[in-house]
Design a protein around this motif. Structure first.
Motif, mmCIF file in Angstrom:
data_model
loop_
_atom_site.group_PDB
_atom_site.id
_atom_site.type_symbol
_atom_site.label_atom_id
_atom_site.label_comp_id
_atom_site.label_asym_id
_atom_site.label_seq_id
_atom_site.Cartn_x
_atom_site.Cartn_y
_atom_site.Cartn_z
ATOM 1 N N PHE A 145 0.907 -1.029 0.136
ATOM 2 C CA PHE A 145 0.043 -0.103 -0.439
ATOM 3 C C PHE A 145 1.114 1.135 0.391
ATOM 4 O O PHE A 145 1.912 1.379 0.873
ATOM 5 C CB PHE A 145 -0.411 0.297 1.404
ATOM 6 N N LEU A 146 0.364 2.168 -1.293
ATOM 7 C CA LEU A 146 1.268 3.874 -0.842
ATOM 8 C C LEU A 146 0.809 4.761 -0.660
ATOM 9 O O LEU A 146 0.915 5.261 0.471
ATOM 10 C CB LEU A 146 1.606 3.568 -2.231
ATOM 11 N N ILE A 147 -0.722 4.831 -1.007
ATOM 12 C CA ILE A 147 -1.098 6.359 -0.489
ATOM 13 C C ILE A 147 -2.884 6.046 -0.854
ATOM 14 O O ILE A 147 -3.389 5.099 -1.903
ATOM 15 C CB ILE A 147 -0.646 7.567 -1.327
ATOM 16 N N TYR A 148 -3.713 6.772 0.117
ATOM 17 C CA TYR A 148 -4.738 6.235 -0.515
ATOM 18 C C TYR A 148 -5.720 7.920 -0.294
ATOM 19 O O TYR A 148 -5.057 9.095 0.052
ATOM 20 C CB TYR A 148 -5.957 5.701 0.946
ATOM 21 N N ASP A 206 -12.255 14.576 -0.288
ATOM 22 C CA ASP A 206 -10.319 15.036 1.048
ATOM 23 C C ASP A 206 -9.643 16.521 0.486
ATOM 24 O O ASP A 206 -10.094 16.183 -1.200
ATOM 25 C CB ASP A 206 -9.484 13.795 0.753
ATOM 26 N N GLN A 207 -9.992 17.609 0.647
ATOM 27 C CA GLN A 207 -10.259 18.498 0.214
ATOM 28 C C GLN A 207 -8.526 18.810 0.150
ATOM 29 O O GLN A 207 -8.162 19.729 -1.432
ATOM 30 C CB GLN A 207 -10.044 19.538 1.787
ATOM 31 N N GLN A 208 -7.787 17.943 0.733
ATOM 32 C CA GLN A 208 -6.293 18.261 0.319
ATOM 33 C C GLN A 208 -6.173 16.797 -1.249
ATOM 34 O O GLN A 208 -5.971 15.693 0.004
ATOM 35 C CB GLN A 208 -5.493 18.639 1.015
ATOM 36 N N ASN A 209 -4.506 16.513 -1.190
ATOM 37 C CA ASN A 209 -4.292 15.939 -2.210
ATOM 38 C C ASN A 209 -3.654 15.148 -0.953
ATOM 39 O O ASN A 209 -3.078 15.747 -0.058
ATOM 40 C CB ASN A 209 -3.232 15.804 -3.330
ATOM 41 N N PHE A 212 -5.025 14.497 -7.110
ATOM 42 C CA PHE A 212 -6.317 13.762 -6.886
ATOM 43 C C PHE A 212 -6.906 15.875 -8.091
ATOM 44 O O PHE A 212 -7.217 16.870 -7.203
ATOM 45 C CB PHE A 212 -7.157 14.146 -6.409
ATOM 46 N N GLN A 213 -7.594 14.546 -9.174
ATOM 47 C CA GLN A 213 -8.346 16.297 -10.217
ATOM 48 C C GLN A 213 -9.595 16.286 -10.658
ATOM 49 O O GLN A 213 -9.806 14.749 -11.180
ATOM 50 C CB GLN A 213 -7.442 16.410 -11.609
ATOM 51 N N ALA A 266 -6.691 10.654 -11.164
ATOM 52 C CA ALA A 266 -5.820 10.706 -9.780
ATOM 53 C C ALA A 266 -4.220 10.076 -9.756
ATOM 54 O O ALA A 266 -3.773 8.952 -9.742
ATOM 55 C CB ALA A 266 -6.248 9.187 -8.819
ATOM 56 N N ASN A 267 -3.461 10.698 -10.374
ATOM 57 C CA ASN A 267 -1.979 10.992 -10.462
ATOM 58 C C ASN A 267 -1.056 10.509 -9.406
ATOM 59 O O ASN A 267 -1.091 11.349 -8.292
ATOM 60 C CB ASN A 267 -1.768 11.605 -11.931
ATOM 61 N N LEU A 268 -0.151 9.563 -9.518
ATOM 62 C CA LEU A 268 0.873 8.869 -8.497
ATOM 63 C C LEU A 268 1.899 9.830 -9.744
ATOM 64 O O LEU A 268 3.043 9.979 -9.959
ATOM 65 C CB LEU A 268 1.098 7.924 -7.726
#
Lengths: 115, 115
Positions: free
Chosen positions: B47-50, B55-58, B68-69, B75-77
């Motif tokens: 797991f890297l990121i959720y 959510d208001q912030q990336n 996140f756009q 949802a680019n990493l």
């Protein structure tokens, strides 16, 4: 961090035998576990969703009598591949959701080879 | 129906450079969650990121950030200061409105970090 243990990591069996794969959450309770299948260099395909104390929900095209799932406790789910055939050879990987947050943790996977 | 699209089957990046892995998604659910996982050659899923859809912030986790756009459904990493150990398969994933909804995966992007 949270850990999910999956055993065995590798199994080779004869055609017609059944194979059981265990997935255990070690330091958290997992009300929901997921079972995936992954072919070489391909994405993870969801097979079924396993909920503790209830029947698993299978994805379309997945034979529930072929892939038996038992989620007996909040920390253990098992996948049994019944009467395995060579086409069942694949990488099977389980995951468990930590109920305290949004994270989904994966086991290390089981490489099944049916001769 | 939900869908995850990763259009980059493979990428080669020089060590220490930043990397952006693309992910677009499609869903009719007003609430959803987006994940990124790393799968090294050993097969384990890390797991890297959720990112939650409200959510208001990336989201950020160390060297990983999620661009996140929502309007573009992307949802680019972003991996900053890439390292040789970042070489792996990367999967973008999404779940539906409920926390126990199934999670579906994109086809993945294989990242190669060059020394």
């Amino acid at each position: 961090g949270a850990v999910v243990s999956q055993h065995p990591s590798r199994v080779i069996c004869k055609s017609g035998t059944s194979v059981k794969i265990e997935c255990r959450s070690l330091d958290f309770q997992a009300t929901t576990m997921f079972w995936y299948r992954q072919f070489p260099k391909k994405s993870l395909m969801l097979m079924a969703t396993s909920n503790e104390g209830s029947k698993a929900t299978y994805e379309q095209g997945v034979e529930k009598d072929k892939f038996l799932i038992n989620h007996a406790s909040l920390t253990l789910s098992t996948l049994t591949v019944t009467s395995a055939h060579p086409e069942d050879s694949s990488f099977y990987i389980c995951s468990a959701r930590d109920g305290r947050n949004e994270k989904l943790f994966f086991g290390s996977g089981t490489q099944l080879s049916v001769l | 129906a939900q869908k995850i699209t990763q259009t980059q089957p493979g990428m080669f990046v020089q060590e220490k450079e930043a990397v952006t892995l693309d992910c677009t998604y499609d869903t009719s659910d007003p609430s959803y969650g987006l994940f990124w996982y790393k799968q090294p050659s050993s097969g384990e899923m890390i797991f890297l990121i959720y990112q939650g859809s409200y959510d208001q912030q990336n989201a950020t986790e160390g060297r990983y950030s999620l661009n996140f756009q929502k309007a573009r459904k992307s949802a680019n990493l972003v991996i900053s200061a890439s390292q040789l150990g970042d070489s792996a398969m990367y999967f973008c994933a999404m779940r539906g409105r409920n926390r126990d909804d199934k999670i579906i995966f994109g086809k993945g992007t294989r990242l190669h970090i060059l020394p």
